[in-house]
Design a protein around this motif. Structure first.
Motif, PDB file in Angstrom:
ATOM      1  N   GLN A   1       0.811  -1.219   0.000  1.00  0.00           N
ATOM      2  CA  GLN A   1       0.000   0.000   0.000  1.00  0.00           C
ATOM      3  C   GLN A   1       0.846   1.271   0.000  1.00  0.00           C
ATOM      4  O   GLN A   1       0.502   2.244  -0.677  1.00  0.00           O
ATOM      5  CB  GLN A   1      -0.966  -0.005   1.189  1.00  0.00           C
ATOM      6  N   VAL A   2       1.947   1.298   0.740  1.00  0.00           N
ATOM      7  CA  VAL A   2       2.768   2.511   0.801  1.00  0.00           C
ATOM      8  C   VAL A   2       3.538   2.696  -0.504  1.00  0.00           C
ATOM      9  O   VAL A   2       3.651   3.821  -1.014  1.00  0.00           O
ATOM     10  CB  VAL A   2       3.724   2.463   2.009  1.00  0.00           C
ATOM     11  N   THR A   3       4.043   1.607  -1.067  1.00  0.00           N
ATOM     12  CA  THR A   3       4.754   1.686  -2.348  1.00  0.00           C
ATOM     13  C   THR A   3       3.855   2.277  -3.423  1.00  0.00           C
ATOM     14  O   THR A   3       4.249   3.172  -4.186  1.00  0.00           O
ATOM     15  CB  THR A   3       5.233   0.292  -2.779  1.00  0.00           C
ATOM     16  N   ILE A   4       2.622   1.789  -3.481  1.00  0.00           N
ATOM     17  CA  ILE A   4       1.667   2.286  -4.488  1.00  0.00           C
ATOM     18  C   ILE A   4       1.251   3.709  -4.156  1.00  0.00           C
ATOM     19  O   ILE A   4       1.093   4.553  -5.044  1.00  0.00           O
ATOM     20  CB  ILE A   4       0.452   1.341  -4.567  1.00  0.00           C
ATOM     21  N   GLY A   5       1.098   4.002  -2.872  1.00  0.00           N
ATOM     22  CA  GLY A   5       0.757   5.359  -2.463  1.00  0.00           C
ATOM     23  C   GLY A   5       1.808   6.364  -2.887  1.00  0.00           C
ATOM     24  O   GLY A   5       1.487   7.467  -3.336  1.00  0.00           O
ATOM     25  N   LYS A   6       3.079   5.995  -2.758  1.00  0.00           N
ATOM     26  CA  LYS A   6       4.156   6.896  -3.166  1.00  0.00           C
ATOM     27  C   LYS A   6       4.140   7.113  -4.678  1.00  0.00           C
ATOM     28  O   LYS A   6       4.426   8.220  -5.161  1.00  0.00           O
ATOM     29  CB  LYS A   6       5.502   6.335  -2.719  1.00  0.00           C
ATOM     30  N   ARG A   7       3.801   6.087  -5.434  1.00  0.00           N
ATOM     31  CA  ARG A   7       3.670   6.270  -6.879  1.00  0.00           C
ATOM     32  C   ARG A   7       2.533   7.237  -7.195  1.00  0.00           C
ATOM     33  O   ARG A   7       2.639   8.064  -8.100  1.00  0.00           O
ATOM     34  CB  ARG A   7       3.417   4.925  -7.569  1.00  0.00           C
ATOM     35  N   ALA A   8       1.455   7.121  -6.459  1.00  0.00           N
ATOM     36  CA  ALA A   8       0.329   8.033  -6.694  1.00  0.00           C
ATOM     37  C   ALA A   8       0.754   9.477  -6.457  1.00  0.00           C
ATOM     38  O   ALA A   8       0.332  10.384  -7.181  1.00  0.00           O
ATOM     39  CB  ALA A   8      -0.847   7.668  -5.789  1.00  0.00           C
ATOM     40  N   LEU A   9       1.601   9.705  -5.441  1.00  0.00           N
ATOM     41  CA  LEU A   9       2.113  11.060  -5.202  1.00  0.00           C
ATOM     42  C   LEU A   9       2.921  11.560  -6.400  1.00  0.00           C
ATOM     43  O   LEU A   9       2.820  12.726  -6.792  1.00  0.00           O
ATOM     44  CB  LEU A   9       3.000  11.090  -3.958  1.00  0.00           C
TER      45      LEU A   9
END
Length: 225
Positions: free
Chosen positions: A166-174
């Motif tokens: 979830q955090v890896t994907i969240g950082k990509r979203a940023l």
């Protein structure tokens, strides 16, 4: 949207290849044409980039046929931009797109076609197709600090697959959020509506006819006419 500015803003964080630029352009066309809100657009790009191993193209779940046949959901293995699995989800996906319910069951490879894969990525997350959770459960549509946006983007993984990466994907979203902003994409995803025309001024009533003759006038007429 300024595509060059988008790519310039993300290239330090995303390995851009000719293949995934073609994929990005397909996604950006879809986002622009439908006026998807910026935070939802960014999270859709992040999800697609993760689910497709950064190819940004619809793919079949990785693995040999022998390996995939061992899966409980064979032959309805992951396909598309968001890796739809299980027969019941193939049926739900068809219904979401207004198609015959068995279209993907009878021909699973259709999930690899752009005309189906793109709406299933964005519409599927919008309506909670995959886990019952949807984008509005986690994204508030407010442009906030990176820390708060990362918290929302990370939690939004529950729309697809619990808390996996979830955090890896969240950082990509940023990263994609930054790219969309740099490209001049409006936060609300649509151009500002035209101003509502001012209502016409109230019509003033025409002056009424003089009131009926008073009694003095009537008396004068009776005496002298």
């Amino acid at each position: 949207m300024d595509r060059a500015a988008f790519y310039d803003a993300i290239r330090d964080d995303i390995n851009l290849t000719n293949q995934n630029v073609v994929g990005f352009d397909k996604h950006l066309d879809y986002i622009e044409e439908r006026g998807i809100r910026l935070d939802k657009a960014a999270y859709g790009l992040a999800t697609s980039s993760w689910e497709t191993a950064l190819t940004l193209h619809p793919i079949r779940e990785y693995g040999s046929d022998k390996y995939l046949r061992s899966k409980k959901y064979w032959p309805y293995v992951g396909r598309g931009l968001i890796q739809v699995t299980w027969k019941e989800n193939y049926i739900k996906a068809a219904k979401l797109l207004g198609l015959p319910s068995d279209i993907f069951v009878d021909d699973p490879a259709k999930l690899l076609e752009w005309d189906y894969a793109l709406p299933l990525l964005f519409k599927g997350m919008e309506v909670g197709l995959y886990t019952g959770k949807d984008l509005d459960d986690y994204l508030d549509g407010v442009d906030e600090s990176d820390a708060e946006d990362l918290r929302e983007f990370s939690n939004a993984r529950r729309i697809v697959n619990g808390t996996d990466k979830q955090v890896t994907i969240g950082k990509r979203a940023l990263v994609f959020e930054r790219g969309l902003k740099a490209a001049g994409y409006p936060w609300d995803g649509v151009d500002a509506p035209s101003p509502t025309p001012a209502p016409p001024p109230p019509v003033k009533p025409e002056p009424s006819e003089p009131a009926a003759d008073g009694w003095l006038v009537r008396l004068f007429r009776w005496l002298f006419w």
